[in-house]
Design an enzyme around this catalytic site. Structure first.
Site, short mmCIF file in Angstrom:
data_model
loop_
_atom_site.label_atom_id
_atom_site.label_comp_id
_atom_site.label_asym_id
_atom_site.label_seq_id
_atom_site.Cartn_x
_atom_site.Cartn_y
_atom_site.Cartn_z
N CYS A 112 22.13 19.08 9.04
CA CYS A 112 21.24 18.40 8.09
C CYS A 112 21.73 17.02 7.67
O CYS A 112 20.91 16.14 7.38
CB CYS A 112 21.02 19.27 6.87
SG CYS A 112 20.20 20.82 7.28
N HIS A 248 19.62 16.37 -0.58
CA HIS A 248 19.05 17.18 0.50
C HIS A 248 18.23 18.30 -0.14
O HIS A 248 18.68 18.98 -1.06
CB HIS A 248 20.21 17.76 1.32
CG HIS A 248 19.78 18.69 2.41
ND1 HIS A 248 18.69 18.45 3.21
CD2 HIS A 248 20.31 19.87 2.83
CE1 HIS A 248 18.57 19.44 4.08
NE2 HIS A 248 19.53 20.31 3.87
N ASN A 278 13.17 23.20 3.67
CA ASN A 278 14.31 22.43 4.19
C ASN A 278 13.91 21.80 5.53
O ASN A 278 13.74 22.52 6.51
CB ASN A 278 15.51 23.38 4.35
CG ASN A 278 16.75 22.68 4.84
OD1 ASN A 278 16.71 21.54 5.32
ND2 ASN A 278 17.88 23.36 4.75
O1 UT7 Z 1 20.53 22.70 5.23
C1 UT7 Z 1 21.12 23.93 5.51
C2 UT7 Z 1 21.50 24.47 4.28
N1 UT7 Z 1 21.24 25.84 4.04
C3 UT7 Z 1 20.98 26.24 2.81
O2 UT7 Z 1 20.81 25.47 1.91
C4 UT7 Z 1 20.98 27.68 2.53
C5 UT7 Z 1 21.96 28.00 1.47
N2 UT7 Z 1 21.78 29.35 1.01
C6 UT7 Z 1 20.71 29.69 0.25
O3 UT7 Z 1 19.86 28.89 -0.06
C7 UT7 Z 1 20.66 31.10 -0.25
O4 UT7 Z 1 21.86 31.75 0.04
C8 UT7 Z 1 19.49 31.91 0.34
C9 UT7 Z 1 18.18 31.39 -0.24
C10 UT7 Z 1 19.48 31.79 1.85
C11 UT7 Z 1 19.63 33.37 -0.06
O5 UT7 Z 1 19.72 33.49 -1.46
P1 UT7 Z 1 20.86 34.39 -2.12
O6 UT7 Z 1 20.59 34.41 -3.55
O7 UT7 Z 1 22.18 33.86 -1.65
O8 UT7 Z 1 20.54 35.81 -1.50
P2 UT7 Z 1 21.47 36.70 -0.57
O9 UT7 Z 1 21.67 36.07 0.76
O10 UT7 Z 1 22.66 37.07 -1.35
O11 UT7 Z 1 20.54 37.94 -0.37
C12 UT7 Z 1 20.15 38.76 -1.47
C13 UT7 Z 1 19.23 39.85 -0.94
C14 UT7 Z 1 19.74 40.50 0.34
O12 UT7 Z 1 19.47 41.87 0.25
P3 UT7 Z 1 20.64 42.91 -0.09
O13 UT7 Z 1 21.67 42.72 0.97
O14 UT7 Z 1 21.13 42.48 -1.45
O15 UT7 Z 1 19.93 44.20 -0.08
C15 UT7 Z 1 18.88 39.91 1.42
O16 UT7 Z 1 18.69 40.78 2.52
O17 UT7 Z 1 17.96 39.27 -0.60
C16 UT7 Z 1 17.57 39.69 0.71
N3 UT7 Z 1 16.75 38.67 1.33
C17 UT7 Z 1 15.42 38.59 1.12
N4 UT7 Z 1 14.58 39.34 0.40
C18 UT7 Z 1 13.29 39.00 0.39
C19 UT7 Z 1 17.12 37.67 2.14
N5 UT7 Z 1 16.05 36.92 2.48
C20 UT7 Z 1 14.98 37.48 1.86
C21 UT7 Z 1 13.62 37.15 1.83
N6 UT7 Z 1 12.81 37.94 1.08
N7 UT7 Z 1 13.08 36.12 2.48
#
Ligand code: UT7
Length: 323
Positions: A112, A248, A278
C-alpha cells in the site's frame, strides 16, 4: 529547488458493492464490517476494467481538471500498484503510450505505501536532474485478486486510481520530508504468490491475497505513530502545524489511533474509507483529491501523509500544498 504536486486526478469504477451485498454469500454483517473497519461500501472494477484502465481514467480526470498542458515535460511515469495488468510490460509503459508521452516508465511494487514511495522517487529524480516532471499513479484492481470466500479480506478492499504530476513548484510550497521503512520479517502477514511457492523461510505463499489482520493491525498502529512523528519532525514542524492529515484509508480504528497520538481533531483528518474501502496505492491520492474537491485544502497548508502495508512496509511525508 521546491518540488511538489502540480496537478491531480482520480477515478473509481462506477459499480458499488455495499456491506449488505456481502451478507448474501458470506457469513458477515454490515454491523461487523462498520464497527471493525468503518467501511460501508467500495467500488469494484468491471470485468473488462484493469489497473491500466483505471490509471488511464485517473490521468484523463487530471487532464480534465488541469488541461493537457499539465502533462508537458513529463519525462518519467511511475505506476505504483500491487495488481499490475501483467508482470511485464510495466503498466506505466501502457500509460506512456496511451498519452503519447516522451518518457521512461516503470512500475513500483511495495504494498500500500507504493504511491508515497513512488512520489519520493519522483521527488529525488527531479532534484537530481534525472527527470523534469514525473507522472505518479497509484492504481489498483484489487478485487480481481481477492478470495471472495475469505470474509476477513474480501470485505476490506476496493478498486480505484489516483494520478499526480510531480514537478517544480514556487518557493514555500512542495515536499518537506519523506520517511520510508520496511520490515520484511513480517512478510508472511500480508502476501500473495507470484513465481515462488514459498517465502525464503519456507512459509508457503497463498494463491490469493492473504492477510493476518490482527498482526497487520498492531503493526499499523505502531508505525503510523512513529512514521508520522518522524516525518513531521524532519519537516521542521510539530503536529499542531498540520492543517490536514491524509492517512492511508484502511481502517477507521487505525486512523483514529494515529489521529489521537498526533493530538489532531477530526476536522484536520481526511476520511473516505467508508465509501472506498482500502484501495492500497490509490488510497492517499483518492483521499487527497476528495479533500481538494471539498475545499479542505488551501495553498500553504501543511499536509501529512502516512501509509503502511505489505512488506511489511510504511511511508510518511509532509507536503506544503501549492504550486
Ligand atoms: O493496507 C493493508 C492494511 N491492512 C489493514 O489495514 C488491515 C489491518 N487489520 C484490520 O483492519 C483488522 O484486523 C480487521 C478489520 C481485518 C479485523 O478486525 P479485528 O478486530 O482485528 O478482528 P479479528 O481479526 O480479531 O477477528 C475477530 C473475529 C474472528 O472470529 P473469532 O476467531 O473471534 O471467532 C474473525 O473470524 O471476527 C471474525 N471475522 C469476521 N466476522 C464477520 C473476520 N472477518 C469477519 C467478517 N465478518 N468480515
Amino acid at each position: 529547488m521546491n518540488v511538489g504536486i502540480r496537478a491531480l486526478g482520480a477515478y473509481t469504477p462506477s459499480k458499488i458493492m455495499t456491506n449488505e451485498d456481502f451478507e448474501s454469500f458470506l457469513e458477515t454483517s454490515d454491523e461487523w464490517i462498520i464497527s471493525r473497519t468503518g467501511i460501508k461500501e467500495r467500488h469494484i472494477a468491471a470485468e473488462d476494467e484493469y489497473t491500466s484502465t483505471l490509471a488511464f481514467r485517473a490521468v484523463e480526470d487530471l487532464i480534465k481538471r488541469h488541461g493537457q498542458q499539465a502533462l508537458e515535460d513529463v519525462d518519467l511515469v511511475i505506476v505504483a500498484t500491487n495488481t499490475p495488468d501483467a508482470l511485464f510490460p510495466a503498466t506505466a509503459a501502457l500509460v506512456q503510450n496511451r498519452f503519447g508521452l516522451n518518457a521512461g516508465a516503470y512500475d513500483l511494487l511495495s504494498g500500500c505505501p507504493g504511491w508515497v514511495y513512488a512520489v519520493s522517487q519522483a521527488y529525488a529524480s527531479i532534484q537530481a536532474g534525472v527527470a523534469n516532471k514525473v507522472l505518479v499513479i497509484g492504481s489498483e484492481a484489487l478485487t480481481k485478486i481477492m478470495d471472495w470466500n475469505d470474509r476477513s479480506t474480501a470485505v476490506l478492499f476496493g478498486d480505484g486510481a489516483g494520478a499526480a504530476v510531480i514537478g517544480p513548484v514556487k518557493d514555500g510550497y512542495g515536499f518537506r520530508s519523506f520517511v520510508l521503512g520496511a520490515d520484511g520479517s513480517g512478510a508472511k502477514e500480508l502476501a500473495m504468490r507470484c513465481t515462488a511457492p514459498n517465502l525464503p523461510d519456507g512459509t508457503p505463499l497463498p494463491q490469493n491475497a492473504f492477510m493476518n489482520g490482527r498482526e497487520v493491525f498492531k503493526f499499523a498502529v505502531r508505525v503510523m505513530n512513529t512514521a508520522t512523528l518522524e516525518a513531521v519532525d524532519k519537516a521542521g514542524l510539530t503536529p499542531e502545524d498540520i492543517e490536514l492529515f491524509v492517512p492511508h484509508q484502511a481502517n477507521l480504528r487505525i486512523i483514529d489511533a494515529a489521529r489521537e497520538r498526533l493530538g489532531l481533531p477530526w476536522e484536520r483528518v481526511m476520511v473516505n474509507v467508508d465509501r472506498y474501502g482500502n484501495t492500497s496505492t490509490a488510497s492517499i491520492p483518492l483521499a487527497l483529491q476528495e479533500a481538494l474537491d471539498l475545499g479542505r485544502i488551501q495553498p500553504g497548508d501543511h499536509l501529512l501523509f502516512v501509509t503502511f502495508g505489505a512488506g511489511l512496509s510504511w511511508a510518511a511525508s509532509v507536503l506544503t500544498w501549492g504550486s
